[in-house]
Design a protein around this motif. Structure first.
Motif, PDB file in Angstrom:
ATOM      1  N   GLY A  94      33.659  39.772  33.572  1.00 32.23           N
ATOM      2  CA  GLY A  94      34.310  40.327  34.745  1.00 32.23           C
ATOM      3  C   GLY A  94      33.768  41.704  35.087  1.00 32.23           C
ATOM      4  O   GLY A  94      33.480  42.004  36.254  1.00 32.23           O
ATOM      5  N   ALA A  95      33.640  42.544  34.075  1.00 30.52           N
ATOM      6  CA  ALA A  95      33.137  43.900  34.329  1.00 30.52           C
ATOM      7  C   ALA A  95      31.741  43.837  34.943  1.00 30.52           C
ATOM      8  O   ALA A  95      31.423  44.600  35.866  1.00 30.52           O
ATOM      9  CB  ALA A  95      33.119  44.694  33.031  1.00 30.52           C
ATOM     10  N   ASN A  98      31.993  42.996  38.573  1.00 31.03           N
ATOM     11  CA  ASN A  98      32.389  44.168  39.360  1.00 31.03           C
ATOM     12  C   ASN A  98      31.254  45.191  39.451  1.00 31.03           C
ATOM     13  O   ASN A  98      31.090  45.839  40.478  1.00 31.03           O
ATOM     14  CB  ASN A  98      33.652  44.802  38.771  1.00 31.03           C
ATOM     15  CG  ASN A  98      34.897  44.005  39.124  1.00 31.03           C
ATOM     16  OD1 ASN A  98      34.890  43.237  40.096  1.00 31.03           O
ATOM     17  ND2 ASN A  98      35.957  44.164  38.358  1.00 31.03           N
ATOM     18  N   PHE A 127      42.940  47.272  37.414  1.00 35.91           N
ATOM     19  CA  PHE A 127      42.034  47.173  36.265  1.00 35.91           C
ATOM     20  C   PHE A 127      40.778  46.435  36.714  1.00 35.91           C
ATOM     21  O   PHE A 127      40.859  45.338  37.255  1.00 35.91           O
ATOM     22  CB  PHE A 127      42.685  46.420  35.098  1.00 35.91           C
ATOM     23  CG  PHE A 127      41.806  46.378  33.882  1.00 35.91           C
ATOM     24  CD1 PHE A 127      41.746  47.468  33.019  1.00 35.91           C
ATOM     25  CD2 PHE A 127      40.998  45.287  33.623  1.00 35.91           C
ATOM     26  CE1 PHE A 127      40.901  47.458  31.912  1.00 35.91           C
ATOM     27  CE2 PHE A 127      40.150  45.269  32.507  1.00 35.91           C
ATOM     28  CZ  PHE A 127      40.114  46.364  31.650  1.00 35.91           C
ATOM     29  N   HIS A 128      39.621  47.060  36.485  1.00 31.55           N
ATOM     30  CA  HIS A 128      38.375  46.436  36.935  1.00 31.55           C
ATOM     31  C   HIS A 128      37.334  46.297  35.830  1.00 31.55           C
ATOM     32  O   HIS A 128      36.226  45.817  36.092  1.00 31.55           O
ATOM     33  CB  HIS A 128      37.803  47.214  38.124  1.00 31.55           C
ATOM     34  CG  HIS A 128      38.704  47.210  39.322  1.00 31.55           C
ATOM     35  ND1 HIS A 128      39.053  46.058  39.984  1.00 31.55           N
ATOM     36  CD2 HIS A 128      39.369  48.218  39.958  1.00 31.55           C
ATOM     37  CE1 HIS A 128      39.877  46.341  40.997  1.00 31.55           C
ATOM     38  NE2 HIS A 128      40.089  47.638  40.987  1.00 31.55           N
ATOM     39  N   ILE A 213      39.097  38.286  39.334  1.00 33.12           N
ATOM     40  CA  ILE A 213      38.733  37.931  37.965  1.00 33.12           C
ATOM     41  C   ILE A 213      39.914  37.315  37.213  1.00 33.12           C
ATOM     42  O   ILE A 213      39.745  36.345  36.484  1.00 33.12           O
ATOM     43  CB  ILE A 213      38.138  39.179  37.270  1.00 33.12           C
ATOM     44  CG1 ILE A 213      36.723  39.395  37.844  1.00 33.12           C
ATOM     45  CG2 ILE A 213      38.103  39.038  35.749  1.00 33.12           C
ATOM     46  CD1 ILE A 213      36.182  40.776  37.708  1.00 33.12           C
TER      47      ILE A 213
HETATM   48  C1  LIG Z   1      41.219  42.007  37.382  1.00 39.38           C
HETATM   49  C2  LIG Z   1      40.224  42.185  36.286  1.00 39.38           C
HETATM   50  N1  LIG Z   1      39.009  42.690  36.582  1.00 39.38           N
HETATM   51  C3  LIG Z   1      38.086  42.852  35.630  1.00 39.38           C
HETATM   52  C4  LIG Z   1      38.326  42.525  34.321  1.00 39.38           C
HETATM   53  C5  LIG Z   1      37.260  42.712  33.266  1.00 39.38           C
HETATM   54  O1  LIG Z   1      36.786  41.493  32.843  1.00 39.38           O
HETATM   55  P1  LIG Z   1      35.954  41.386  31.458  1.00 39.38           P
HETATM   56  O2  LIG Z   1      36.892  41.725  30.364  1.00 39.38           O
HETATM   57  O3  LIG Z   1      35.487  39.964  31.439  1.00 39.38           O
HETATM   58  O4  LIG Z   1      34.829  42.350  31.563  1.00 39.38           O
HETATM   59  C6  LIG Z   1      39.573  42.004  33.972  1.00 39.38           C
HETATM   60  C7  LIG Z   1      39.893  41.676  32.574  1.00 39.38           C
HETATM   61  O5  LIG Z   1      41.012  41.598  32.171  1.00 39.38           O
HETATM   62  C8  LIG Z   1      40.550  41.826  34.977  1.00 39.38           C
HETATM   63  O6  LIG Z   1      41.769  41.343  34.705  1.00 39.38           O
END
Ligand SMILES: Cc1ncc(COP(=O)(O)O)c(C=O)c1O
Length: 391
Positions: A94-95, A98, A127-128, A213
């Motif tokens: 996810g990160a 983004n 949270f991103h 995400i």
């Molecule tokens: C809305 C949102 N964005 C980004 C992320 C980050 O994802 P990752 O942990 O796969 O990097 C998360 C993780 O919980 C999330 O809930």
């Protein structure tokens, strides 16, 4: 333990996953209302995904993005057709999705609008991710502590139009948001604010980046939450449920933005390799069945109403909220002890901040399982209240 202590580990050691159930090393079964932080949306070892993975694993795991990868193309087509987007970039988390979105909107702002120091507006409670750029974008101080200097180009504001208007100036390039803040406490966005924000972005030429995400891949009862708001963002990020447990993320963008990510502008070693794409393709095939998403909406409503009925009046519960099968129970007390007690009773649930219990059951959860989970929660909450507090 030869690990950085970045996580407080739970007691149970998962040894096997079977659909909506996790089994520990002693053979004890747990109803899994975490789906691995909203990842295994189709449950553990889903037959279609397992079959697709097994077939792909015996054929070809990995080639670099220097080669055409037909299954990657197929997943990109599935995602873009489902969202009305023009292009996809695949990554591993996810990160990273983004990060790709941030890079794309910065580049587009520079190339299209001549903005030299593009700024992105984000919202309190959001949270991103945990990379330097995405933790800076995140609207929670706790993830930033100790990591200065943080990159420039992000401004976090309250989710209110007055704050948006005040923060916008000629260098503002984009607004980035979640439609339901997941880690921030399962807080759905105010639809009136969203409507005004979309109009404002349109008027001021700001790109709208929606982080799906956690809300995406069927979690809220449609493939993406944006569909329920009638929203067509410029950029959308996806991960978690996309691979049902295989690490894969995607950044989707409107066709007009495609030109800003030309050859050499972004890249990845593993992103979108045949193995993870086989999983993502199978997940999307499964979620394309409208009956499944209908079931998510139905079960989401059932879970919410049953929670309301059984614990809505409990003195420790102040609110039950959410969308589809993404539900938060706001408490007056710490969620931690309740979560630990639920685990002992065979129910796995998550926190979302200190005072919220978050439920992210698999999308194929049954009515019986919902009843068991709510009964366990009600039982644990009642017992907790009647146990005298020590100290
Ligand atoms: C809305 C949102 N964005 C980004 C992320 C980050 O994802 P990752 O942990 O796969 O990097 C998360 C993780 O919980 C999330 O809930």
């Amino acid at each position: 333990m030869a690990l950085f202590p970045t996580y407080v580990k739970r007691e149970m050691v998962p040894a096997k996953g079977e659909g909506n159930v996790l089994i520990d090393e002693q053979g004890k079964r747990y109803l899994d209302f975490t789906s691995g932080l909203g990842v295994c949306n189709l449950g553990h070892c889903h037959p279609r995904v397992t079959a697709a993975l097994t077939e792909q694993a015996s054929c070809l795991w990995h080639v670099s993005n220097l080669f055409p990868i037909p299954i990657q193309q197929r997943v990109a087509e599935r995602l873009t057709q489902a969202t009305g987007m023009g292009a996809a970039f695949f990554c591993n988390s996810g990160a990273e999705a983004n990060e790709a979105a941030i890079k794309l909107v910065r580049k587009a702002a520079q190339e299209k609008r001549g903005i030299t120091n593009p700024e992105i507006l984000t919202f309190k409670g959001s949270f991103h991710g945990r990379t330097l750029a995405t933790l800076t974008a995140t609207g929670q101080e706790k993830v930033k502590t100790g990591f200065s200097p943080l990159p420039a180009g992000f401004v976090t504001i309250a989710p209110e139009m007055e704050a948006v208007r005040e923060a916008t100036h000629e260098q503002t390039a984009a607004v980035m948001l979640e439609l339901v803040q997941g880690e921030g406490g399962v807080c759905p966005i105010d639809p009136t604010f969203l409507q005004e924000l979309v109009l404002f972005c349109h008027e001021r030429g700001l790109l709208l980046v929606v982080d799906e995400i956690q809300t995406g891949m069927g979690r809220t009862g449609t493939l993406f939450a944006a569909q329920q708001y009638g929203l067509h963002p410029d950029v959308m990020t996806v991960a978690k449920g996309l691979g049902n447990g295989l690490p894969v993320g995607a950044m989707l963008a409107r066709a007009e933005l495609k030109e800003h990510f030309g050859v050499g502008s972004h890249g990845t070693t593993f992103g979108g390799n045949p193995l993870v794409m086989a999983a993502a393709n199978a997940v999307l095939e499964e979620l394309e069945q409208e009956s499944l998403l209908g079931q998510v909406r139905e079960m989401g409503e059932y879970l919410c109403s049953l929670l309301q009925e059984r614990i809505g009046e409990h003195p420790a519960v102040t609110q039950i909220r959410g969308m589809g099968l993404m539900i938060g129970i706001q408490l007056l007390q710490e969620a931690g002890p309740i979560i630990t007690s639920c685990e002992k009773e065979g129910l796995l649930v998550l926190p979302a901040g200190p005072n919220v219990i978050r439920l992210l059951p698999p999308l194929l959860v049954t009515k019986e399982e919902v009843k068991v989970a709510v009964t366990t929660l009600a039982h644990v909450l009642t017992r907790q209240m009647s146990t005298p507090q020590v100290g």
